[in-house]
Design an enzyme around this catalytic site. Structure first.
Site, PDB file in Angstrom:
ATOM      1  N   ASP A   1       0.909  -1.367  -0.142  1.00 18.83           N
ATOM      2  CA  ASP A   1       0.290  -0.001   0.073  1.00 18.83           C
ATOM      3  C   ASP A   1       0.932   1.346   0.053  1.00 18.83           C
ATOM      4  O   ASP A   1       2.154   1.154  -0.028  1.00 18.83           O
ATOM      5  CB  ASP A   1      -0.957  -0.256   1.143  1.00 18.83           C
TER       6      ASP A   1
ATOM      7  N   GLU B   1     -11.311   6.632   3.803  1.00 15.86           N
ATOM      8  CA  GLU B   1     -10.111   6.018   4.810  1.00 15.86           C
ATOM      9  C   GLU B   1     -10.282   6.678   6.274  1.00 15.86           C
ATOM     10  O   GLU B   1     -11.165   6.877   6.682  1.00 15.86           O
ATOM     11  CB  GLU B   1      -8.829   6.163   4.196  1.00 15.86           C
TER      12      GLU B   1
END
Length: 1006
Positions: free
Chosen positions: A621, A811
């Site tokens: 990520d 997020e």
């Protein structure tokens, strides 16, 4: 992934020309300086399109603070622009001129200068001009930098001729790559990273008289010219001037083939000569230099032939162009060979540096120069959320990516880049693309075909812009609605998530990967491995996040049953890549404590690759290895040894490339591990057909945002609507009714699309093309009155529809407790109270997770969970007006209060507002018959289960569910809710008889 649009990164631009100190450069006959900013208050702090000074940054704490401060030592006037900064990603400030006014003409001046209060911190500050284009946010960017290595005020002066064209963030395909100066839109400064400090600036002005002989530029039509062996390359050399005026003095360009890896007389015929552009030559005039290559019979890797240009009378190109003789005659280039043999052949030829490059992924806006693609043998680039070309069109995307692929052709083996993007609900970075409901809405459809079709449309639109790789789908099993990524999940039940994994086939095609070469398929990514949806509230240590990127504490049994289960299905479906989670995993009872997933070799190597048999590659990520404890070398070593194959290092690609090579050389990472990683990456590139067709196939671009694709999104939106309450049959609406519409989300395309739309966090307003819920209702109904805040008179209306809910986030920014909660805003609550107090009403909740309705539920006649339906508000209107029935079901449990969280199907204690699987219908006929009908359905379910008939089993259990829901009505108790929810899980796992038994228990408990 943590993604964000890039304006400028302070770490990006190195080796640029420094500012000069003002002084002797100004001539006695120079005109008076032209003020740009005196910072006395004449220019406000304001955002585009108005004129003003505004800040920006990579996250919420990266933009600097700004003020107009009075200082006795101000170089000009009484005030200066001052501020503080502490930047971890990038940040700075901009002065844009008003978009509604004409751009400014700076062409009469020699350069720009300003006063800077030096801090002597040794840090580089980047200064940027905005030239041409539609406005200050759609202009060419020209840049330079200075190093703050003095103390006190100094006037810095730079001639316009010292600015360098920014090739990493540009309006693709035009404007003209010439600093024209006749249409200037302002300037920007990017402040240093990694130092907490303050700054002060004053007196920005234009100075001097333009030197006409230095306003000419020589450019080439490309930097790299690939050519088949034996053919000729044509290099077009153009002279251009600021303001497009003819050149005043002759410009000469001497050219010569020199250096490179090609051998003169063997690989190419040397050329040497001189071109002259006489005085008076029109701007844009071109000449061509031809370089002929020679053919031989041997197979060879690619060879470079630089064309050195020496320019007199004008500014030379930023880099010399180079002809590249294509690699040829080598086994890995033979498309008829099996992929495995091609990979083995190519791998055997590669150096450690080339292998390290393949394992490196950089953000496209973070490239110091496009030439770094070849210099570091980069294997991949990505666009973070909102990192887009300007203009943000399909054509610009394709041209941008083709430009990057062209650079990769200058490497020895011409290994193409694999470009990735977060297309998590359609090609969501692209304005005008078809935006699907977010995954939580897809889960609500309970329709695997909808998931497949959504993936299919997404893949077609993404690939048509030149992108072969999608960082989707998210296979997280969300277990706590306070998580800011809840909407990225298909639901709280792993069985539901697995049922929606048909999306992988929509994206990739056949599990074998045989369809990946098609121009409408992309490589998919299963993320975030593993248990990101199980993070414990309050466990996050990332900034102000409360749950995202935190710690998941589970028993091994729960890990296997809840969080790992969807990944085995993804592997079986042939998913090409897997992305680990930022979060940590703490398996209770193993005494190891929390382990960052990017460092968890037992899970990545042991479970994913070895036990599950995953043969694709693992991609990290965004900057995630930086969160592993230890220094940078340790981060690299630990993550690669844990099984990561490609590392997403958006800004740190140079450091990563060197560190990885050093770790291998030192023996701390084995050559075998590197070869395994690179083999996995190359395998997917060969499967995608990138070696044969590295450039964009835009033949499908006409379908982007097409009526056909939007019809798919409209159907998905309609099926995702969950009818939670419908007292008195308020829904469906009748076309003859006079409908009063209110609420913050009724007429807002940005709100109904949610986060990850055009930008990382998304935003409210008209951010892309589509139909709002209000617009859909107006097309579907005959008489609709709209008042966002319900301030318009309510008299004379038959029914009210109030559309409320959340504004966009993504997020951990969206975590509850991080500036967010699960209750209606004061304005939304007031609108519900007013409308529902005046007439029968339906309330639609547009959100990424359940909202706590509380004491307002009794005043609401009909309640709909609309989730985040995307750009097709017509789909919502379709079910509101009965064009199609409500059939959606809750993909997660709807709580009564935040104190109940986390609450999930299967919990021992389970007393929700609405249970998992709940979803009323507006079908004209709902099954009846009571216990006798349930008995008959139980027998039929057992037969269907024994026969393995999924279609029959689902139909039987659905009939039983609708029958039971009708009796339960709004009298949902713990005794009825638990077996009701359990039944839906059993249905999804093929246990139809047990599902009907649970529904029968729920019926009896009412």
């Amino acid at each position: 992934m943590r993604r964000t649009a890039l304006l400028v990164s302070a770490t990006l631009l190195t080796g640029l020309l420094p500012f000069a100190v003002a002084g002797p450069a100004s001539g006695a006959d120079d005109p008076a300086p032209v003020p740009v900013d005196n910072f006395e208050g004449e220019i406000p702090f304001a955002n585009p399109p108005a004129e003003g000074i505004f800040t920006w940054g990579s996250d919420t704490d990266d933009p600097p603070t700004l003020e107009l401060a009075a200082r006795d030592d101000a170089p000009q006037g009484e005030k200066v622009l001052s501020g503080t900064y502490d930047i971890s990603g990038y940040g700075g400030f901009t002065h844009d001129f008003a978009f509604a006014e004409p751009a400014h003409d700076w062409s009469a001046s020699k350069g720009i200068r300003f006063w800077w209060d030096g801090r002597n911190n040794g840090k580089k500050v980047n200064f940027e001009l905005k030239d041409g284009g539609a406005n200050g946010e759609a202009s060419e960017l020209w840049t330079t930098s200075f190093t703050d290595d003095w103390t006190g005020w100094k006037q810095l002066e730079i001639p316009f001729t010292d600015f360098t064209y920014r090739t990493d963030y540009q309006p693709v395909g035009g404007i003209d790559q010439v600093l024209g100066l006749t249409e200037m839109w302002g300037y920007a400064l990017t402040l240093p990273v990694g130092v907490q400090d303050q700054f002060a600036m004053d007196g920005v002005e234009l100075y001097g008289k333009a030197d006409q002989s230095l306003r000419a530029n020589v450019v080439t039509d490309a930097a790299v010219y690939p050519v088949e062996e034996g053919r000729s390359a044509a290099v077009k050399i153009t002279v251009a001037t600021t303001g497009s005026a003819p050149i005043d003095e002759p410009v000469t360009v001497a050219y010569e083939t020199v250096g490179g890896t090609g051998e003169s007389g063997k690989d190419y015929t040397s050329v040497k000569g001189e071109l002259t552009f006489p005085a008076g030559t029109a701007s844009g005039t071109s000449r061509t230099v031809t370089v002929a290559t020679l053919r031989d019979k041997a197979g060879e890797n690619a060879e470079t032939v630089p064309l050195k240009l020496t320019v007199t009378g004008a500014k030379a190109p930023a880099e010399n162009p180079q002809v590249v003789i294509d690699a040829h005659g080598l086994p890995y280039l033979d498309a008829k060979l099996p992929v495995k043999k091609r990979v083995a052949d190519l791998l055997s030829r590669m150096s450690l540096a080339e292998k390290a490059g393949q394992m490196t992924q950089a953000e496209r806006g973070a490239l110091t120069t496009p030439g770094d693609i070849a210099a570091y043998d980069l294997g991949s680039l990505l666009s973070g959320g909102g990192s887009t070309p300007t203009p943000n069109t399909p054509e610009a995307w394709a041209k941008m990516i083709d430009g990057f692929q062209l650079r990769a052709q200058a490497t020895r083996f011409q290994i193409p880049l694999i470009y990735g993007v977060d297309a998590v609900h359609g090609h969501n970075n692209l304005v005008g693309a078809t935006i699907m409901p977010h995954n939580i809405g897809i889960g609500a459809t309970r329709d695997p075909q909808v998931a497949y079709e959504a993936g299919k449309v997404t893949a077609a639109e993404v690939r048509a812009t030149g992108i072969p790789w999608d960082f989707a789908p998210c296979l997280c099993v969300t277990r706590d609605e306070r998580w800011g990524r809840t909407y990225e999940s298909f639901g709280e039940d792993p069985a539901l998530v697995e049922s929606m994994e048909t999306v992988i086939q929509g994206l990739q095609g056949a599990p074998s990967g045989k369809d990946l070469k098609r121009n409408d398929k992309v490589l998919a990514t299963a993320k975030h491995f593993v248990a990101d949806g199980g993070t414990e509230y309050g466990s996050s240590t990332t900034g102000t996040y409360t749950i995202d990127q935190g710690i998941t504490k589970v028993t091994r049994q729960e890990l296997e049953a809840v969080h790992l289960a969807p990944y085995q299905d993804a592997v079986d479906r042939g998913v090409g890549t897997v992305m680990p989670s930022y979060s940590s995993l703490d398996i209770l009872g193993d005494s190891e404590g929390p382990v960052k997933m990017h460092a968890d070799a037992a899970m990545i190597n042991g479970v994913l690759k070895d036990r599950m048999g995953f043969d694709g590659f693992v991609i990290s990520d965004w900057q995630a290895i930086d969160q592993i404890p230890g220094d940078y070398a340790s981060d690299v070593r630990t993550s690669v040894n844990a099984g990561l194959d490609m590392i997403m290092v958006p800004y740190a690609y140079k450091d990563f490339h060197k560190t990885l090579s050093d770790e291998v050389t030192a023996g701390r990472i084995s050559g075998k591990r590197i070869d395994d990683a690179v083999s996995r990456i190359l395998t997917q590139k060969f499967k995608l057909g990138l070696f044969e067709k590295p450039y964009a196939d835009t033949s499908g671009a006409a379908a982007i945002g097409s009526a056909e694709h939007r019809a798919v999104a409209r159907e998905a939106a309609a099926e995702s609507q969950v009818l939670l309450k419908n007292a008195g049959g308020v829904l469906p609406l009748k076309k003859s009714q006079k409908v009063y519409v209110a609420g913050s989300n009724a007429d807002d395309i940005g709100n109904q699309a949610g986060g990850w739309t055009i930008t990382w966090q998304g935003s409210s307003g008209k951010i892309t093309d589509g139909t709002t819920i209000l617009e859909g209702m107006r097309k579907a109904g005959s008489a609709v009155t709209y008042s966002k805040d319900a301030s318009a008179p309510t008299d004379g209306h038959d029914v009210g529809v109030v559309v409320v809910g959340e504004t966009p986030y993504a997020e951990g920014i969206g975590d509850v407790g991080n500036g967010n909660d699960l209750v209606f805003s004061a304005a939304d609550r007031a609108a519900v109270d007013k409308v529902c107090g005046a007439m029968k009403c339906a309330v639609l909740i547009v959100s990424g997770r359940p909202q706590l309705v509380g004491d307002q539920l009794g005043d609401i006649d009909a309640l709909v969970a609309s989730w985040l339906p995307g750009t097709e508000g017509d789909g919502v209107a379709d079910v509101l007006y009965g064009k199609r029935a409500f059939t959606g079901q809750l993909p997660l449990t709807w709580p009564k209060s935040e104190a109940q969280l986390p609450i999930n199907v299967g919990d021992a204690s389970y007393d929700p507002q609405f249970p998992y699987g709940w979803g009323l219908t507006t079908l004209t006929s709902v099954p009846g018959g009571g216990t006798s009908a349930l008995k008959a359905l139980a027998v039929a379910a057992a037969v269907a289960e024994k026969a393995g008939s999924e279609t029959a089993g689902r139909a039987i259990v659905t009939k039983a569910r609708l029958l039971v829901q009708q009796k339960m009505g709004q009298t949902i108790t713990a005794a009825s809710a638990k077996p009701f929810a359990d039944a839906d899980h059993l249905l999804l796992t093929g246990r139809y008889a047990q599902a009907v038994a649970k529904l029968t228990a729920a019926y009896r408990a009412v």
